[in-house]
Design an enzyme around this catalytic site. Structure first.
Site, PDB file in Angstrom:
ATOM      1  CB  SER A   1       7.693   2.353  -1.769  1.00 41.65           C
ATOM      2  OG  SER A   1       8.125   3.276  -2.680  1.00 41.65           O
ATOM      3  CB  THR A   2      11.508  -1.432  -0.943  1.00 38.56           C
ATOM      4  OG1 THR A   2      11.388  -1.604   0.581  1.00 38.56           O
ATOM      5  CG2 THR A   2      12.766  -2.096  -1.311  1.00 38.56           C
ATOM      6  CD  GLU A   3       7.934   1.095  -7.351  1.00 44.42           C
ATOM      7  OE1 GLU A   3       7.034   0.823  -6.432  1.00 44.42           O
ATOM      8  OE2 GLU A   3       7.814   1.205  -8.590  1.00 44.42           O
TER       9      GLU A   3
ATOM     10  CD  GLU B   1      11.874   3.680   8.034  1.00 41.42           C
ATOM     11  OE1 GLU B   1      11.424   2.756   7.806  1.00 41.42           O
ATOM     12  OE2 GLU B   1      11.072   4.721   8.796  1.00 41.42           O
TER      13      GLU B   1
ATOM     14  CB  CYS C   1       7.492   1.302   7.685  1.00 42.32           C
ATOM     15  SG  CYS C   1       8.060   2.247   8.948  1.00 42.32           S
TER      16      CYS C   1
ATOM     17  CD  GLU D   1       5.708  -2.076   3.144  1.00 40.62           C
ATOM     18  OE1 GLU D   1       6.004  -1.448   2.249  1.00 40.62           O
ATOM     19  OE2 GLU D   1       5.795  -1.626   4.524  1.00 40.62           O
TER      20      GLU D   1
END
Ligand code: NAI
Ligand code: MG
Length: 788
Positions: free
Chosen positions: A244-246, A265, A299, A396
């Site tokens: 996750s981006t978090e 990624e 993703c 997302e």
């Protein structure tokens, strides 16, 4: 109606279950309790947690929750193995990778069934996509290992790589991480995702069976904390993360200043564009693969449908009709389209987002029919009546939920497609080759699929733009991410320069009051917002001039000007080369003046530095039309064009030393590749670059391509790092400043390069080539199928 006609009419399938007895026998054989795989040994199970089958809720095995001590043992094992492994020839390492590939292939059905049981994905997908692609990755990288010394001369592995992977493609993500790391001579500690560790443990057995030296691959299971311990471990030289981006942001912040290599990624919200001239039936089938592959837990899922208004109704009718035929159910059934979500928490997450979106006005279509009575199942959903601000459009979802919007013109399609903080992938459908090849480069994403979707191959790089992360996996770029130049190890600390003994200063007695250099923004001189100037002293403390004291506002203006000049990136490479040659010529013409200015500020004879700067401009003029892409051949009727693109707006904080060359050596590769730049020259000796405006102006550099803000390097670097309009940042300065830059860049996850207080000698020839070119660019892979 006869029987065949009936079957055609109802299109009902009988059950076609894949047997799970071998996978169960393997689990039974291991007592359904696992420790870690460290130094070639299985540790005894420690504190455990359960891994379950999300389709049935049944517990499959107990896994050990890796402690900090477990991570430490694994990192030490990897360190101990590094010397021997990296000393093998590439050919020898390649043979191991080849053996691993063969073993995955040989046991492919066991891997596929185990993956499906643990993750819930349809067996059709694990059998036909996940496992073959994982094997392909090891084959491909066996070849890279063999040719490494020829293809990457002077490069060395990082050392110990910490690798953290998600649950959506468990074995495939393992392969993407481990194959290139091992090919390059690194050793690894890999932490699989807590929901799906079983195929990684089976993979560890494969490592044992091919006789991989102990400690080269270590698998430590566990949850987020185990991952965090790996990220924070001092013995790790590089972190590769998918998730996750978090969590990507947490990892960027945690590794700031550590000198660890990092590739991320992360998430996506990838657009799926359908133009009115598309083959609509194919585009519908593509959409099934884009958003319902792996229940949408992908993703790069094509989760944002953008369809041209003229065909919107017709297309959505086809989509709904197709959705009604999708079969949701037992993932071990060979004719199931949609399996189970990975875990109850993921089902909840998707439901919560749906509720929010509906409350904001979204309409949802779900086909009729029953879901299985138990297990983590969701129906496919189509969401309409949404604006770009709707939660379901912006966030997302990571579930089987497609949001649809329309556009009128290609321009609007591009604008909507790029209206996201992510940039992982994009798909577009059109039968018009001119339109498709015009749109593809304008989409801000790392992978573009034309008339196809979700295609992957080891030879083709994969990775994101913007908040989807940085670095690539697969392809030459992916291989490069596990290597670094050998000379980096030999760099010494940059000596701390003695501050010049400033002569007493009377602000009204500056000498050249009329020649106070201003900032240079958007092709014009601009007074600093602060209303303050800073003195520039010569080597014996005498005042040699004044420049503006740039602040946050000046940086903001400069970034705005640089963004307005991004068209520079789409001028021809030949045109950029001509302008760089012209810069070289005009600087050369003024060499005496520039040499004198260097001497006045530093006391050094500036002639040599000017000559080097001219040479560097000349060198990068030469590169502008040569540092370009490649055409890959994935194993299908398609080509993948690996296009080299600029990052966008690049912030450059030049070194204190070498006031002209230090800035020009960084500026030249940046603009040669099509970036527009906000440059902060040497804080102590900025006058060489303020003089440089005149060279820029006489060399036809378009306004806004180069912007110069003088002032305190570290303070301005912080503003650049925090600014979301800046796509990349290079910082030459102290170790503390470098750590600050890396930490402050988490907002938009911009790519950074920092000198970490080390003495990079930019006059060295090694900086006249791909070192900075690679850092000034990112590779976009455009997949183009062919054949009727
Ligand atoms: P996550 O990002 O938390 O998990 C990915 C991996 O990171 C797992 O192995 C996890 O144990 C590890 N991890 C978690 N916290 C960590 C930390 N502080 N330091 C180091 N490692 C850590 O993803 P999660 O919670 O499973 O899923 C949440 C959402 O993230 C999903 O709904 C989806 O939107 C997104 N996601 C995106 C993925 C992608 O491939 N882009 C993959 C998985 C999730
Ligand atoms: Mg599981």
């Amino acid at each position: 109606m006869n029987r065949i006609a009936q079957i055609f009419d109802s299109l009902e399938y009988g059950p076609a279950p894949e047997a799970s007895d071998q996978a169960n026998a393997w689990l039974d054989g291991r007592g359904r309790r696992f420790g870690h795989f460290i130094a070639g040994q299985w540790t005894g199970p420690g504190q455990t947690f359960a891994s379950t089958n999300p389709a049935t809720g049944e517990k499959l095995a107990e896994l050990t929750d890796g402690s900090a001590a477990d991570v430490d043992a694994a990192v030490k094992a990897a360190r101990a193995a590094f010397k021997g492994w990296s000393a093998l020839s590439g050919y020898e390492r390649g043979r191991y990778l080849y053996a691993v590939a063969r073993m995955i292939q040989k046991h492919s059905r066991l891997f596929a069934v185990l993956e499906t049981m643990d993750n819930g994905k349809p067996i059709r997908e694990s059998r036909d996509a996940d496992i073959p692609l994982a094997a392909r990755h090891f084959y491909h990288h066996a070849g890279w290992a063999t040719h490494l010394a020829r293809e990457f001369p002077g490069h060395v592995p990082h050392g110990v790589c910490g690798q953290i992977i998600p649950w959506n493609f468990p074995l495939l993500m393992l392969a993407w991480k481990i194959a290139p790391a091992l090919a390059a001579g690194n050793t690894v500690v890999l932490k699989p995702a807590e929901f799906t560790s079983l195929t990684a443990l089976l993979f560890a057995e494969i490592c044992e069976r091919v006789g991989l030296p102990a400690g080269v691959v270590n698998i430590v299971t566990g949850e987020g904390e185990t991952g965090a311990a790996l990220v924070g471990h001092e013995g790790v030289d590089k972190i590769a993360f998918t998730g996750s981006t978090e969590v990507g942001r947490l990892i960027r912040a945690a590794t700031a200043g550590s000198g660890k290599g990092l590739t991320l990624e992360l998430g996506g919200k990838s657009p799926y564009l359908v133009f009115e001239d598309a083959d609509l039936d194919s585009a519908v089938e593509g959409l099934v693969d884009a958003i319902w592959f792996n229940q949408g837990q992908v993703c790069c899922a094509g989760s944002r449908l953008l369809v041209q208004e003229s065909i919107e109704e017709r297309f959505l009718a086809k989509v709904r009709a197709r959705m009604a035929k999708l079969r949701v159910g037992d993932p071990l059934d060979k004719s199931i389209d949609i399996g189970a979500m990975v875990a109850p928490v993921q089902v909840e997450r998707v439901r919560d987002l749906m509720k929010k979106g509906i409350a904001e006005g979204a309409h949802v279509y779900e086909p009729d029919g029953q879901l299985p009575a138990q297990g983590c199942f969701l129906k496919p959903a189509l969401v309409t009546n949404v604006s770009p601000a709707n939660t379901l459009v912006a966030e997302e979802i990571f579930g089987p939920v497609l949001v649809s919007m329309s556009f009128r013109t290609p321009e609007e399609a591009v604008a909507l497609a790029n209206n996201t903080s992510y940039g992982l992938a994009a798909t577009l459908w059109s039968e018009n080759v001119n339109l498709a090849l015009d749109i593809a480069p304008r989409l801000k994403a790392g992978v573009i699929w034309i008339n196809g979707t979700n295609q992957f191959d080891a030879a083709v790089g994969f990775g994101g733009y913007k908040e989807s992360g940085f670095g690539r996996e697969g392809g030459r770029e992916g291989m490069a991410a596990y290597l670094k130049p050998g000379w980096e190890k030999t760099l010494k600390a940059e000596p701390v320069a003695e501050p010049a003994a400033a002569a007493p200063r009377n602000p009204l007695d500056a000498g050249h009051l009329d020649r106070t250099a201003k900032n240079y923004i958007g092709g014009k001189q601009a007074r600093p917002d602060s209303g303050y100037n800073r003195p520039v002293h010569g080597p014996s403390g005498e005042l040699v001039g004044e420049v503006g004291e740039g602040n946050r506002k000046d940086i903001r203006n400069a970034v705005e000007a640089a963004r307005a000049a991004l068209g520079w990136g789409t001028t021809t490479a030949h045109a950029r080369a001509q302008i760089l040659y012209f810069l070289a010529e005009n600087l050369d013409y003024r060499r005496d003046e520039f040499a004198a200015r260097i001497a006045a500020q530093t006391g050094a004879d500036g002639g040599e530095e000017v000559a080097r700067a001219v040479e560097r401009l000349f060198a990068f003029a030469g590169w502008a039309d040569k540092y370009d892409g490649a055409m890959h051949n994935p194993p299908m009727r398609a080509i993948a064009a690996a296009m080299v693109e600029p990052l966008g707006v690049l912030g450059i904080v030049a070194p204190e030393r070498a006031p002209l060359l230090g800035a020009v050596a960084l500026l030249a590769p940046a603009i040669a590749m099509g970036n527009s730049v906000v440059l902060v020259p040497s804080s102590r000796a900025p006058l060489s670059m303020t003089d440089f405006y005149q060279v820029l102006e006489t060399s036809d550099v378009p306004a806004g391509v180069v912007n110069i803000v003088t002032g305190d390097g570290e303070a301005l670097a912080k503003t650049l790092a925090e600014h979301d309009g800046v796509d990349g940042l290079w910082f030459m300065g102290s170790a503390e400043g470098s750590a600050m830059v890396e930490k402050a860049s988490v907002g938009n996850l911009k790519q950074t390069w920092t000198s970490r207080g080390l003495a990079y000698d930019l006059a060295d020839e090694r900086f006249a080539g791909d070192y900075f070119l690679a850092r000034a660019t990112q590779v976009k892979n455009v997949w183009i199928p062919y054949g009727a």
